[in-house]
Every structure is written in C-alpha cells, then in structure tokens.
Design a protein around this motif. Sequence first.
Motif, PDB file in Angstrom:
ATOM      1  N   ASP A   1     -31.407   5.273  24.210  1.00 43.84           N
ATOM      2  CA  ASP A   1     -31.256   5.592  22.790  1.00 43.84           C
ATOM      3  C   ASP A   1     -31.081   7.093  22.600  1.00 43.84           C
ATOM      4  O   ASP A   1     -31.642   7.901  23.354  1.00 43.84           O
ATOM      5  CB  ASP A   1     -32.478   5.137  21.985  1.00 43.84           C
ATOM      6  N   ALA A   2     -30.324   7.458  21.560  1.00 39.71           N
ATOM      7  CA  ALA A   2     -30.178   8.854  21.162  1.00 39.71           C
ATOM      8  C   ALA A   2     -30.843   9.045  19.805  1.00 39.71           C
ATOM      9  O   ALA A   2     -30.552   8.306  18.862  1.00 39.71           O
ATOM     10  CB  ALA A   2     -28.709   9.246  21.088  1.00 39.71           C
ATOM     11  N   VAL A   3     -31.741  10.025  19.716  1.00 42.12           N
ATOM     12  CA  VAL A   3     -32.417  10.336  18.462  1.00 42.12           C
ATOM     13  C   VAL A   3     -31.918  11.703  17.989  1.00 42.12           C
ATOM     14  O   VAL A   3     -32.015  12.692  18.711  1.00 42.12           O
ATOM     15  CB  VAL A   3     -33.941  10.372  18.634  1.00 42.12           C
ATOM     16  N   PHE A   4     -31.380  11.751  16.774  1.00 34.83           N
ATOM     17  CA  PHE A   4     -30.851  12.989  16.210  1.00 34.83           C
ATOM     18  C   PHE A   4     -31.880  13.614  15.264  1.00 34.83           C
ATOM     19  O   PHE A   4     -32.472  12.918  14.436  1.00 34.83           O
ATOM     20  CB  PHE A   4     -29.547  12.716  15.455  1.00 34.83           C
ATOM     21  N   TYR A   5     -32.070  14.944  15.417  1.00 38.25           N
ATOM     22  CA  TYR A   5     -32.991  15.706  14.573  1.00 38.25           C
ATOM     23  C   TYR A   5     -32.220  16.832  13.887  1.00 38.25           C
ATOM     24  O   TYR A   5     -31.213  17.325  14.409  1.00 38.25           O
ATOM     25  CB  TYR A   5     -34.102  16.358  15.405  1.00 38.25           C
ATOM     26  N   ASP A   6     -32.742  17.289  12.750  1.00 39.44           N
ATOM     27  CA  ASP A   6     -32.212  18.512  12.170  1.00 39.44           C
ATOM     28  C   ASP A   6     -32.926  19.705  12.797  1.00 39.44           C
ATOM     29  O   ASP A   6     -33.732  19.549  13.728  1.00 39.44           O
ATOM     30  CB  ASP A   6     -32.320  18.501  10.642  1.00 39.44           C
ATOM     31  N   HIS A   7     -32.668  20.918  12.317  1.00 37.30           N
ATOM     32  CA  HIS A   7     -33.243  22.110  12.923  1.00 37.30           C
ATOM     33  C   HIS A   7     -34.760  22.188  12.755  1.00 37.30           C
ATOM     34  O   HIS A   7     -35.428  22.937  13.487  1.00 37.30           O
ATOM     35  CB  HIS A   7     -32.603  23.363  12.326  1.00 37.30           C
ATOM     36  N   GLN A   8     -35.322  21.443  11.815  1.00 39.13           N
ATOM     37  CA  GLN A   8     -36.780  21.434  11.612  1.00 39.13           C
ATOM     38  C   GLN A   8     -37.444  20.237  12.276  1.00 39.13           C
ATOM     39  O   GLN A   8     -38.595  19.908  11.982  1.00 39.13           O
ATOM     40  CB  GLN A   8     -37.105  21.434  10.110  1.00 39.13           C
ATOM     41  N   LEU A   9     -36.702  19.548  13.151  1.00 39.69           N
ATOM     42  CA  LEU A   9     -37.180  18.379  13.892  1.00 39.69           C
ATOM     43  C   LEU A   9     -37.463  17.182  12.998  1.00 39.69           C
ATOM     44  O   LEU A   9     -38.270  16.310  13.349  1.00 39.69           O
ATOM     45  CB  LEU A   9     -38.432  18.725  14.714  1.00 39.69           C
ATOM     46  N   ASN A  10     -36.793  17.116  11.860  1.00 37.49           N
ATOM     47  CA  ASN A  10     -36.849  15.903  11.047  1.00 37.49           C
ATOM     48  C   ASN A  10     -35.886  14.883  11.631  1.00 37.49           C
ATOM     49  O   ASN A  10     -34.711  15.182  11.869  1.00 37.49           O
ATOM     50  CB  ASN A  10     -36.467  16.210   9.599  1.00 37.49           C
ATOM     51  N   ARG A  11     -36.373  13.675  11.849  1.00 40.39           N
ATOM     52  CA  ARG A  11     -35.564  12.614  12.446  1.00 40.39           C
ATOM     53  C   ARG A  11     -34.464  12.190  11.472  1.00 40.39           C
ATOM     54  O   ARG A  11     -34.732  11.832  10.326  1.00 40.39           O
ATOM     55  CB  ARG A  11     -36.474  11.427  12.760  1.00 40.39           C
ATOM     56  N   GLN A  12     -33.218  12.209  11.957  1.00 38.70           N
ATOM     57  CA  GLN A  12     -32.086  11.893  11.105  1.00 38.70           C
ATOM     58  C   GLN A  12     -31.516  10.496  11.349  1.00 38.70           C
ATOM     59  O   GLN A  12     -31.229   9.760  10.422  1.00 38.70           O
ATOM     60  CB  GLN A  12     -30.971  12.932  11.299  1.00 38.70           C
ATOM     61  N   SER A  13     -31.340  10.151  12.614  1.00 36.73           N
ATOM     62  CA  SER A  13     -30.748   8.848  12.934  1.00 36.73           C
ATOM     63  C   SER A  13     -31.021   8.501  14.383  1.00 36.73           C
ATOM     64  O   SER A  13     -31.431   9.357  15.180  1.00 36.73           O
ATOM     65  CB  SER A  13     -29.234   8.856  12.673  1.00 36.73           C
ATOM     66  N   VAL A  14     -30.773   7.235  14.722  1.00 34.22           N
ATOM     67  CA  VAL A  14     -30.934   6.746  16.096  1.00 34.22           C
ATOM     68  C   VAL A  14     -29.693   5.956  16.477  1.00 34.22           C
ATOM     69  O   VAL A  14     -29.165   5.180  15.666  1.00 34.22           O
ATOM     70  CB  VAL A  14     -32.184   5.850  16.231  1.00 34.22           C
ATOM     71  N   PHE A  15     -29.226   6.163  17.695  1.00 32.94           N
ATOM     72  CA  PHE A  15     -28.058   5.420  18.186  1.00 32.94           C
ATOM     73  C   PHE A  15     -28.417   4.725  19.489  1.00 32.94           C
ATOM     74  O   PHE A  15     -28.990   5.335  20.397  1.00 32.94           O
ATOM     75  CB  PHE A  15     -26.874   6.356  18.412  1.00 32.94           C
ATOM     76  N   ASP A  16     -28.067   3.444  19.580  1.00 36.69           N
ATOM     77  CA  ASP A  16     -28.335   2.625  20.759  1.00 36.69           C
ATOM     78  C   ASP A  16     -27.089   2.588  21.640  1.00 36.69           C
ATOM     79  O   ASP A  16     -26.086   1.969  21.286  1.00 36.69           O
ATOM     80  CB  ASP A  16     -28.733   1.215  20.329  1.00 36.69           C
ATOM     81  N   PHE A  17     -27.146   3.258  22.781  1.00 35.71           N
ATOM     82  CA  PHE A  17     -25.985   3.285  23.671  1.00 35.71           C
ATOM     83  C   PHE A  17     -25.712   1.943  24.334  1.00 35.71           C
ATOM     84  O   PHE A  17     -24.599   1.698  24.807  1.00 35.71           O
ATOM     85  CB  PHE A  17     -26.166   4.370  24.741  1.00 35.71           C
ATOM     86  N   ASN A  18     -26.698   1.084  24.394  1.00 34.54           N
ATOM     87  CA  ASN A  18     -26.497  -0.206  25.051  1.00 34.54           C
ATOM     88  C   ASN A  18     -25.458  -1.076  24.357  1.00 34.54           C
ATOM     89  O   ASN A  18     -24.858  -1.950  24.977  1.00 34.54           O
ATOM     90  CB  ASN A  18     -27.833  -0.951  25.158  1.00 34.54           C
ATOM     91  N   ILE A  19     -25.206  -0.820  23.069  1.00 36.62           N
ATOM     92  CA  ILE A  19     -24.204  -1.622  22.364  1.00 36.62           C
ATOM     93  C   ILE A  19     -22.792  -1.312  22.851  1.00 36.62           C
ATOM     94  O   ILE A  19     -21.856  -2.087  22.600  1.00 36.62           O
ATOM     95  CB  ILE A  19     -24.279  -1.404  20.840  1.00 36.62           C
TER      96      ILE A  19
END
Length: 414
Positions: A152-170
């Motif tokens: 999985d990839a977890v995207f954060y902004d510059h303040q480490l707020n979680r923005q989105s998650v992407f599942d590479f297995n798909i």
Amino acid sequence: MKKIIKSLFLILLVLMITACSMIGSDGAKSSESPDSAISAIPSTPSTNKNEALETPSPLHKPPSVWEFQSGEIQGDIRNIYYSTDHNALLLADKLYLYNLVTGHVTSEAPREAFNQQMIWAIKGGYVAVGVKVTTGNNRNGWLTTGSEIAFDAVFYDHQLNRQSVFDFNILLKKDEHILSLKSFAFSNDGTQAAYATNTGLYLYNFNTKKKTTVVDLQVGDIATRSGIVAFEQIGFTNEDRTLAFKAKSLDIPPVDGKPSFDTGGTVNVDGSELFNRIFDNYTCKELTTYNHQLLLAEDFTIPSGRLLVMDIPGGKTKLLTLTEKGESGFVTGSDNGRYLATTLANNDKTGWKIRVYDTDTGKLQVEQYLSNGGESRYMANDPIVRVFDDERTYIVLLGATQPDIKPKIIIGKF
C-alpha cells in the motif's frame, strides 16, 4: 505445478520480508554512558595495508558529535528518512517530522501497521509504501498458501496529515508479484509511480489512473529487452524523464548453464532508449538515484574499495577510491547527492567507522569511530546512516533492527 511454484514464491517472499521487517520498539535499555559510544578514529595505522586507516588531516578532524535525545518522541527510533526544508522523518512509535535546525518535532502521524516501509519526499508532502504480511500456518507452524502480501501507498501532506491510500495489488495480474520495496519509485511531483514485478517494469499515473508498460519481461526474444530477466531496484532520474535500474541479465544469446549476472542502466519512461550495462571489473549491487547522477555500490562480498558514479544524462562514469577496501559495499547517498557515507566494522568488531565523502571529488570530509561500548549486539547489523547536505549533518542509528537492545542515535556536524 503452477500452484506449487506460486506457493514456494510466496513462502520465500514472506520469509524475506519477515526477516527484514522493522522490529518493534520494546528493546531493553542500555546501561552504558553516552560518552562511551563516541570517539575519534584512532590515527595509528593498521599493519594490514588493505585495512589501514587514513591518518586524519585538518580537513576531516574529529567532528562535533552528540547523542540524540528528545522528550518529544515516543518509543525508540527505528528508522530515519529524508525530508525537505531542514527536516528529517523519524520512525518510532509514531512517524515524526523533526527539524534539524531547531531540534524540535514539528508534526507527527500515527505509525502505519507495515512490516516494512520506505518513504519518499514529494512535491505535495510524502508518500510511504509499506508491505503487510498475513501468514497462514498449519499445525506444524509452516507457512501455507493462505499467506497474503499487500503493498500500500499512504500519501501525506507536509504536516503529515494522511491524504489518501493506494493499493498496488489491484494492478497485479494472476501470478504477478512485487518482490520488495526497492521495486518502487515515485516521481518528484508524486503523480507517477514506477514499479517492477516478475513480468516487467511499469508506470502508473495517479491522475489519469492509467498503467503503462515500460519494459516487458515476457517478450520471448530477450535481445529486445537487452538481456534483462529481472528488475531488482529502480528510481526516477533526469527530471523524472528516465528510470534507472539495477537488474539481473543474461548473455545475448543466452549461454547454457551460465547464470544471470548484475547489470545497471536506464530507460526512458516511454520505454525508449533502453541501456543495460555491465562494467569492467566492477559488480554493481546497490542503486541510489538522483536527478543528474547515479551511485552504484559494489557487491559487499567482493569489495574493491571503489564506488561507481554515473552522470545523467549521458552515462559518463567515474570510480571514486575510498579509504578502505571493505567500505565500498556499504554506501548511503545523502539527501541531495552532494555527499555519501560509508560504514565499516573495525577489525576487532568493537565499533563502527563512519566516513563521509564528497560525491563529486571523492574527497574525505569527515570520519568518525563509534564504539559499541562493550555491547556486541550493536555489531549484528550495519548502522543506518543519513547525510543532510545543506546542514552538513550526518545521523547514525545503531541497533535499529535488534529487538533486544535499545537503539542509539548519534548526530555529527562536519
């Protein structure tokens, strides 16, 4: 038969990930004093020519060093990642954004439930790619085909707020596998991810949600893919127009009985201009990528004391000569590529030698000896080292992967 092969592959992959996974933060505390871990490299040369230490000159005299302490961080620090704007990312019980100038934590985020992870700084913040392993067991404790591996990839902004998650297995087809976290790379703007599987090298655009094939490993004629049979490490370079790689390759045409060998090269993101290279009397094993240069560290089992640096674009190469023969297999690039660091255990296994070099000239900038303070478990795994160019600062993390000792973090200026 395919099911058996797939099961064996999954078992091997689970074992690899489990063995290398990040250890929890409940290690025992060390009783040694902070000062016992820090001293200058002795200037007395060794009698072994290949292992001799360079006598410190005024340029690389013992640096200013101190042991890291921060009451703002919960748990033991288990990894360090590069960031931007004079910051570093510290992984402990949480993920922390630590300012190297002020010495304070500016942001934090909950720690993801990954067995392993890597973090990239991108234009909009950060992206962490992690692997989660769910194992199945039979009565004898052996892994079964019920084991599952998710990336999985977890995207954060510059303040480490979680923005989105992407599942590479798909993105994976049946019987297609991603071998390790070194099989991923992200563009500087974070809009594209490159990833390698057992079937090829691919690009995924998060904006268009389209996957494209860069190199197809299923093509029957290996000459069309320059003999490549597997991509082991990848990274963006040349302003995100090119992918660099460390690969396994075969002769063209293949020679019966001859195994695959290590190669390195580049390919444009549209699949054009594929260059796959071997180097005279040099075996590349570890790849570090920057916009305009690549570091290709050699096989640590047969070190020659050299490091190959390749200019991008163009592919012009040079070999840097390091102080000791053994250190050339343990190389870490700095955050922007201006410097590189090496680690090497001393002969009697009582401590680590840390050296920082200028990547352009190969000139030694600083050397530091870190004693294990009588604790041999600090010698079980190489230290994690990060070098920050603008701050001329290096951070050394000892014992991060040892479950039964407390990690130690040292900061040095040069």
